[in-house]
Structure formats: structure tokens, C-alpha cells
Design a protein around this motif. Structure first.
Motif, PDB file in Angstrom:
ATOM      1  N   PHE A   1       0.835  -1.197   0.000  1.00 50.03           N
ATOM      2  CA  PHE A   1       0.000   0.000   0.000  1.00 50.03           C
ATOM      3  C   PHE A   1       0.873   1.251   0.000  1.00 50.03           C
ATOM      4  O   PHE A   1       0.638   2.189  -0.768  1.00 50.03           O
ATOM      5  CB  PHE A   1      -0.931  -0.008   1.221  1.00 50.03           C
ATOM      6  CG  PHE A   1      -1.813   1.192   1.309  1.00 50.03           C
ATOM      7  CD1 PHE A   1      -2.935   1.301   0.503  1.00 50.03           C
ATOM      8  CD2 PHE A   1      -1.524   2.218   2.192  1.00 50.03           C
ATOM      9  CE1 PHE A   1      -3.755   2.417   0.576  1.00 50.03           C
ATOM     10  CE2 PHE A   1      -2.335   3.343   2.271  1.00 50.03           C
ATOM     11  CZ  PHE A   1      -3.452   3.433   1.469  1.00 50.03           C
ATOM     12  N   TYR A   2       1.897   1.265   0.842  1.00 50.15           N
ATOM     13  CA  TYR A   2       2.801   2.419   0.924  1.00 50.15           C
ATOM     14  C   TYR A   2       3.537   2.622  -0.404  1.00 50.15           C
ATOM     15  O   TYR A   2       3.641   3.739  -0.901  1.00 50.15           O
ATOM     16  CB  TYR A   2       3.788   2.220   2.073  1.00 50.15           C
ATOM     17  CG  TYR A   2       4.781   3.344   2.214  1.00 50.15           C
ATOM     18  CD1 TYR A   2       4.402   4.568   2.758  1.00 50.15           C
ATOM     19  CD2 TYR A   2       6.105   3.188   1.802  1.00 50.15           C
ATOM     20  CE1 TYR A   2       5.302   5.603   2.889  1.00 50.15           C
ATOM     21  CE2 TYR A   2       7.011   4.226   1.932  1.00 50.15           C
ATOM     22  CZ  TYR A   2       6.608   5.426   2.480  1.00 50.15           C
ATOM     23  OH  TYR A   2       7.500   6.443   2.600  1.00 50.15           O
ATOM     24  N   SER A   3       4.048   1.549  -0.960  1.00 47.89           N
ATOM     25  CA  SER A   3       4.756   1.641  -2.248  1.00 47.89           C
ATOM     26  C   SER A   3       3.827   2.156  -3.338  1.00 47.89           C
ATOM     27  O   SER A   3       4.232   2.964  -4.181  1.00 47.89           O
ATOM     28  CB  SER A   3       5.318   0.277  -2.647  1.00 47.89           C
ATOM     29  OG  SER A   3       6.255  -0.156  -1.700  1.00 47.89           O
TER      30      SER A   3
ATOM     31  N   ALA B   1       2.122   6.429  -6.964  1.00 48.64           N
ATOM     32  CA  ALA B   1       1.018   7.270  -7.448  1.00 48.64           C
ATOM     33  C   ALA B   1       1.398   8.748  -7.344  1.00 48.64           C
ATOM     34  O   ALA B   1       1.105   9.536  -8.254  1.00 48.64           O
ATOM     35  CB  ALA B   1      -0.254   6.984  -6.670  1.00 48.64           C
ATOM     36  N   ARG B   2       2.048   9.123  -6.264  1.00 48.26           N
ATOM     37  CA  ARG B   2       2.490  10.511  -6.111  1.00 48.26           C
ATOM     38  C   ARG B   2       3.526  10.857  -7.173  1.00 48.26           C
ATOM     39  O   ARG B   2       3.475  11.917  -7.786  1.00 48.26           O
ATOM     40  CB  ARG B   2       3.076  10.739  -4.711  1.00 48.26           C
ATOM     41  CG  ARG B   2       2.037  10.761  -3.614  1.00 48.26           C
ATOM     42  CD  ARG B   2       2.682  10.774  -2.232  1.00 48.26           C
ATOM     43  NE  ARG B   2       3.607  11.873  -2.038  1.00 48.26           N
ATOM     44  CZ  ARG B   2       3.260  13.106  -1.696  1.00 48.26           C
ATOM     45  NH1 ARG B   2       1.986  13.393  -1.506  1.00 48.26           N
ATOM     46  NH2 ARG B   2       4.168  14.048  -1.516  1.00 48.26           N
TER      47      ARG B   2
ATOM     48  N   GLU C   1      -1.583  21.940  -8.590  1.00 46.61           N
ATOM     49  CA  GLU C   1      -1.663  20.523  -8.228  1.00 46.61           C
ATOM     50  C   GLU C   1      -0.338  20.012  -7.680  1.00 46.61           C
ATOM     51  O   GLU C   1      -0.311  19.224  -6.739  1.00 46.61           O
ATOM     52  CB  GLU C   1      -2.105  19.695  -9.434  1.00 46.61           C
ATOM     53  CG  GLU C   1      -3.569  19.874  -9.767  1.00 46.61           C
ATOM     54  CD  GLU C   1      -4.013  19.045 -10.957  1.00 46.61           C
ATOM     55  OE1 GLU C   1      -3.299  18.091 -11.343  1.00 46.61           O
ATOM     56  OE2 GLU C   1      -5.084  19.358 -11.507  1.00 46.61           O
ATOM     57  N   ILE C   2       0.768  20.462  -8.241  1.00 47.09           N
ATOM     58  CA  ILE C   2       2.079  20.060  -7.737  1.00 47.09           C
ATOM     59  C   ILE C   2       2.278  20.577  -6.315  1.00 47.09           C
ATOM     60  O   ILE C   2       2.697  19.838  -5.422  1.00 47.09           O
ATOM     61  CB  ILE C   2       3.198  20.558  -8.674  1.00 47.09           C
ATOM     62  CG1 ILE C   2       3.173  19.768  -9.986  1.00 47.09           C
ATOM     63  CG2 ILE C   2       4.566  20.447  -8.004  1.00 47.09           C
ATOM     64  CD1 ILE C   2       4.068  20.328 -11.058  1.00 47.09           C
ATOM     65  N   VAL C   3       1.940  21.839  -6.093  1.00 44.46           N
ATOM     66  CA  VAL C   3       2.088  22.422  -4.756  1.00 44.46           C
ATOM     67  C   VAL C   3       1.172  21.708  -3.755  1.00 44.46           C
ATOM     68  O   VAL C   3       1.585  21.399  -2.635  1.00 44.46           O
ATOM     69  CB  VAL C   3       1.794  23.942  -4.786  1.00 44.46           C
ATOM     70  CG1 VAL C   3       1.675  24.512  -3.394  1.00 44.46           C
ATOM     71  CG2 VAL C   3       2.883  24.664  -5.564  1.00 44.46           C
TER      72      VAL C   3
ATOM     73  N   LEU D   1       0.754  17.797   1.004  1.00 44.68           N
ATOM     74  CA  LEU D   1       0.099  16.669   1.684  1.00 44.68           C
ATOM     75  C   LEU D   1       0.918  15.403   1.468  1.00 44.68           C
ATOM     76  O   LEU D   1       0.578  14.558   0.646  1.00 44.68           O
ATOM     77  CB  LEU D   1      -1.322  16.493   1.147  1.00 44.68           C
ATOM     78  CG  LEU D   1      -2.192  15.474   1.857  1.00 44.68           C
ATOM     79  CD1 LEU D   1      -2.430  15.891   3.305  1.00 44.68           C
ATOM     80  CD2 LEU D   1      -3.505  15.323   1.139  1.00 44.68           C
ATOM     81  N   PRO D   2       2.015  15.252   2.185  1.00 43.17           N
ATOM     82  CA  PRO D   2       2.850  14.060   2.007  1.00 43.17           C
ATOM     83  C   PRO D   2       2.212  12.830   2.648  1.00 43.17           C
ATOM     84  O   PRO D   2       1.191  12.931   3.338  1.00 43.17           O
ATOM     85  CB  PRO D   2       4.145  14.435   2.715  1.00 43.17           C
ATOM     86  CG  PRO D   2       3.720  15.392   3.772  1.00 43.17           C
ATOM     87  CD  PRO D   2       2.552  16.149   3.196  1.00 43.17           C
TER      88      PRO D   2
END
Length: 184
Positions: free
Chosen positions: A11-13, A18-19, A147-149, A154-155
Motif C-alpha cells: 500500500f505504501y509503495s 502514485a504521487r 496541483e504540484i504544490v 500533503l505528504p
């Protein structure tokens, strides 16, 4: 415990990938929009309003460069002077930007680019839909930057990362203990 740890690791990977994919898509989209903006400017106002074309593109480039500086949270007067030495910003532009907040600089330069393009369209007497095409591209660049900002703001949660790390360490410890007890 192994199954749960594997699930959380996958899930983390997946979240990290996705990010990354979102960053890549937004960055490529922004560059494609800048290219399309330049192409439309060149085709419709090229020779008739050459100074407006150049000014608009310089401000567009400055907006992109300043955006990437903002993402690093690093923007000094020296960086603005460097852009001036490259011919992207004028001394007057640098003076105005020094007085404004760093997070507004890229948006302001995109606005300046829009103004220069609009005046160029009028001077070149380009078809009326050209202004709409240029504005659409500028808005797409702006949206990609936002969107990038937002994604950077939101990490992946800090606590989730540490819980996952503890789960992996405990799981490896249990495997080591189990292997130590198993006869070879």
C-alpha cells in the motif's frame, strides 16, 4: 503479522508511486502547455508583434522557473538576479519581485505573460479565438502548478511511515528468531 506487513508495504509503495506519477504527469503537462502556448503565439502573432511574443514567452519561462524554486522553498534575491543575467527578467521585474512574497512570484509572472500575449494578439490583429487558446494554456499551466504544490503540501503521513518501519523491523525480528530455532 507477515501478511499485514506485506499489505502495508505494498500500500505504501503504491502511494509513493502514485504521487510520483502525478508529479510526472503534471510536470509533463505543464511543459506541453508551455510549448503549445509558444506555438500558438508564434503562429498567430509571430512577425507582427515580435516584441510581445518574446516578452510573453520570457514571462512564461520565468513563471515556470520560479515555480520550481518555490517547490524547493528557496528563492533569494541572488536567484532573481541570476534570472536577470540570463535575460529572462528585466531589472525592473526583479525590483518588483523582491518586494513581493516568494509564493506569489510565479503566478504574477504568468499574469504578466497573459497581459503581454493579449496586447500582442490585439497588435497583430489575430483571430479572436487566439486569445481564448492562449488563456486556456496559461490556465492549464497554473492548474498544473497548483496541483504540484498541493501534492507536496500533503505528504504520506509521518506516523504511517514510522508504523510501517516498526512493523517491518518486528517482522524481520520474528523471522530471525524463527530461523534461529529451526534446525537446518
Amino acid at each position: 503479522l507477515t501478511a499485514i506487513t506485506t499489505f502495508f508495504e505494498v500500500f505504501y509503495s503504491n502511494q509513493c508511486y502514485a504521487r510520483y506519477s502525478k508529479f510526472h504527469g503534471n510536470t509533463r503537462g505543464m511543459i506541453n502547455d508551455v510549448h503549445a502556448f509558444a506555438f500558438v503565439l508564434r503562429c498567430h502573432i509571430g512577425e507582427k508583434a515580435r516584441n510581445h511574443l518574446r516578452l510573453s514567452l520570457r514571462y512564461m519561462i520565468a513563471g515556470i522557473v520560479l515555480h520550481f524554486y518555490e517547490m524547493q522553498h528557496k528563492m533569494s534575491e541572488m536567484d532573481l538576479r541570476y534570472l536577470q543575467s540570463l535575460g529572462i527578467l528585466s531589472p525592473g521585474d526583479v525590483q518588483v519581485m523582491i518586494r513581493m512574497q516568494p509564493q506569489h512570484r510565479s503566478m504574477v509572472t504568468l499574469h504578466w505573460s497573459s497581459i503581454a500575449a493579449s496586447k500582442g494578439v490585439k497588435k497583430a490583429e489575430a483571430p479572436s479565438q487566439v486569445q481564448g487558446l492562449l488563456t486556456a494554456r496559461l490556465l492549464q499551466v497554473s492548474q498544473s502548478q497548483e496541483e504540484i504544490v498541493d501534492t507536496l503540501a500533503l505528504p504520506v503521513p509521518f506516523a504511517y511511515y514510522h508504523i510501517l518501519s516498526v512493523m517491518v523491523i518486528v517482522n524481520l525480528g520474528m523471522w530471525a528468531y524463527r530461523m534461529a530455532l529451526t534446525e537446518s
